[in-house]
Design a protein around this motif. Structure first.
Motif, PDB file in Angstrom:
ATOM      1  N   CYS A 155     -16.293 -28.742   3.132  1.00 53.54           N
ATOM      2  CA  CYS A 155     -16.071 -29.355   1.830  1.00 53.54           C
ATOM      3  C   CYS A 155     -16.886 -28.629   0.760  1.00 53.54           C
ATOM      4  N   CYS A 158     -19.577 -31.400  -0.918  1.00 51.70           N
ATOM      5  CA  CYS A 158     -20.748 -31.971  -0.243  1.00 51.70           C
ATOM      6  C   CYS A 158     -21.174 -31.209   0.995  1.00 51.70           C
ATOM      7  N   GLU A 160     -19.710 -31.202   4.017  1.00 54.02           N
ATOM      8  CA  GLU A 160     -19.247 -31.784   5.285  1.00 54.02           C
ATOM      9  C   GLU A 160     -18.218 -30.832   5.911  1.00 54.02           C
ATOM     10  N   CYS A 177     -12.042 -34.859   2.488  1.00 50.48           N
ATOM     11  CA  CYS A 177     -13.401 -35.055   2.984  1.00 50.48           C
ATOM     12  C   CYS A 177     -13.695 -36.549   3.102  1.00 50.48           C
ATOM     13  N   CYS A 180     -17.173 -37.444   0.764  1.00 41.47           N
ATOM     14  CA  CYS A 180     -17.217 -37.536  -0.704  1.00 41.47           C
ATOM     15  C   CYS A 180     -15.825 -37.756  -1.298  1.00 41.47           C
TER      16      CYS A 180
HETATM   17 ZN   LIG Z   1     -17.230 -33.739   0.797  1.00 39.48          ZN
END
Ligand SMILES: [Zn+2]
Ligand SMILES: [Zn+2]
Length: 267
Positions: A155, A158, A160, A177, A180
Motif C-alpha cells: 500500500c 500506509c 501494509e 488496503c 487504511c
Molecule cells: Zn494502506
C-alpha cells in the motif's frame, strides 16, 4: 479445493463491531486536518509513516479505551489480565503507541506485553485498531499524491502488504488496503507483490463452490493476491471484513508455498 469457513460467528461479529467503532472514530476526527501544509516536495512510499501528522493523543487514547471496553464486554475473562492497561496509558505512552503502530513495530508491543504481564496479542491489537481511522483520514487527504505512487511494494499510503483485490461493478480490479482503505486500480492479471504481469507466470487458483473468490499466484516471486468479485456478493463488505472472510484463501495459498512478504497478523 475445499471451501472451509474457519471463522466463528462470534469472531466475525466482534470484527464487525470493531469496524463500526472505526467508522464512529473516523466521524469524530473528520474535522481535523491530519497532514500539515505545506506538503513535502517529494514523497517517499509508503507516504504516511514518513509524515508529521497532527494528532490529538488524548483522543487516540480514548479510542483505545473504547476498544478495550468493547473487548471487555465480549471476553471479560480474557480481559481480566489486562485490567491495569488503561492506567499505563499516559498521554506520553499513547504517543509512543501511535508511532509504533503506524510503523507496524510488533516487537515494541511484544516487549511492552511481557514487561507489564498483559496478554501478548492485546497491546498491538488495540494500538493498531485505534490507529486505523487516522490512517484512513490521512490516506483520504493524500488521494491526489497517492495517484502518482509506485504500487509494487504494498500500500503506497500506509505500507501494509497488498494481498486483497476486489472486482467491482465495472469489472475493474482494484487492490484494496484493509488497513487504511486506500485502493488503486491494477491490471486484471498481475502480481500485487512484484508487479509481474506475464500471463505465463501468473496462475489462477479457483475455489470450489465459490465463484466470487480466486487466488492469483505469481511464479516469479511466489507471492499471491486474493481476488474477490464483489458483483457476486449480496452486500458490499468493508475491506477489512472481506479480508477476514477470505482468510481461508490465505491458508490455501500459504499451504502451497506462496506468501505475502512483510505480512503481519492483526486480526
Ligand atoms: Zn494502506
Ligand atoms: Zn510476483
Amino acid at each position: 479445493m475445499g471451501k472451509t469457513n474457519v471463522l466463528t460467528a462470534d469472531y466475525e461479529q466482534l470484527q464487525t463491531d470493531i469496524i463500526t467503532l472505526h467508522e464512529q472514530w473516523l466521524e469524530r476526527i473528520s474535522e481535523n486536518q491530519m497532514i500539515a501544509e505545506p506538503h513535502p516536495a517529494k514523497y517517499e512510499y509508503p507516504v504516511i509513516p514518513g509524515l508529521a501528522l497532527s494528532i490529538n493523543y488524548q483522543q487516540y487514547k480514548q479510542f483505545i479505551i473504547e476498544l478495550l471496553d468493547l473487548l471487555n464486554s465480549k471476553q471479560p475473562q480474557t480481559m481480566e489480565a489486562a485490567k491495569g492497561l488503561p492506567a499505563l496509558l499516559t498521554e506520553e505512552m499513547a504517543e509512543s503507541w501511535f508511532h509504533q503502530a503506524i510503523s507496524m513495530n510488533s516487537f515494541y508491543f511484544e516487549k511492552f506485553s511481557s514487561e507489564y504481564n498483559i496478554p501478548q496479542w492485546l497491546p498491538f491489537f488495540a494500538a493498531e485498531h485505534a490507529v486505523r481511522p487516522y490512517l484512513q483520514k490521512a490516506a483520504a487527504e493524500l488521494r491526489e499524491q497517492l495517484k502518482l505512487a509506485d504500487h509494487s511494494h504494498g500500500c503506497p499510503a500506509c505500507g501494509e502488504p497488498a494481498r486483497l483485490a476486489v472486482i467491482g461493478k465495472k469489472g475493474k480490479k482494484e487492490l484494496t488496503c484493509p488497513r487504511c482503505c486506500y485502493s488503486w486500480e491494477e491490471k486484471k492479471i498481475s502480481c500485487a507483490q512484484c508487479g509481474n504481469d506475464d500471463h505465463d507466470q501468473m496462475l489462477i487458483l479457483k475455489i470450489e463452490d465459490d465463484e466470487s473468490m480466486q487466488i492469483h499466484v505469481c511464479k516469479a516471486c511466489n507471492g499471491y493476491t486474493k481476488v474477490v468479485d464483489t458483483k457476486r456478493l449480496l452486500k458490499k463488505d468493508h475491506p477489512a471484513i472481506l479480508d477476514l472472510k477470505s482468510i481461508h484463501l490465505d491458508y490455501i495459498a500459504q499451504e502451497r508455498g506462496y506468501g505475502v512478504p512483510g505480512s503481519i497478523e492483526t486480526h
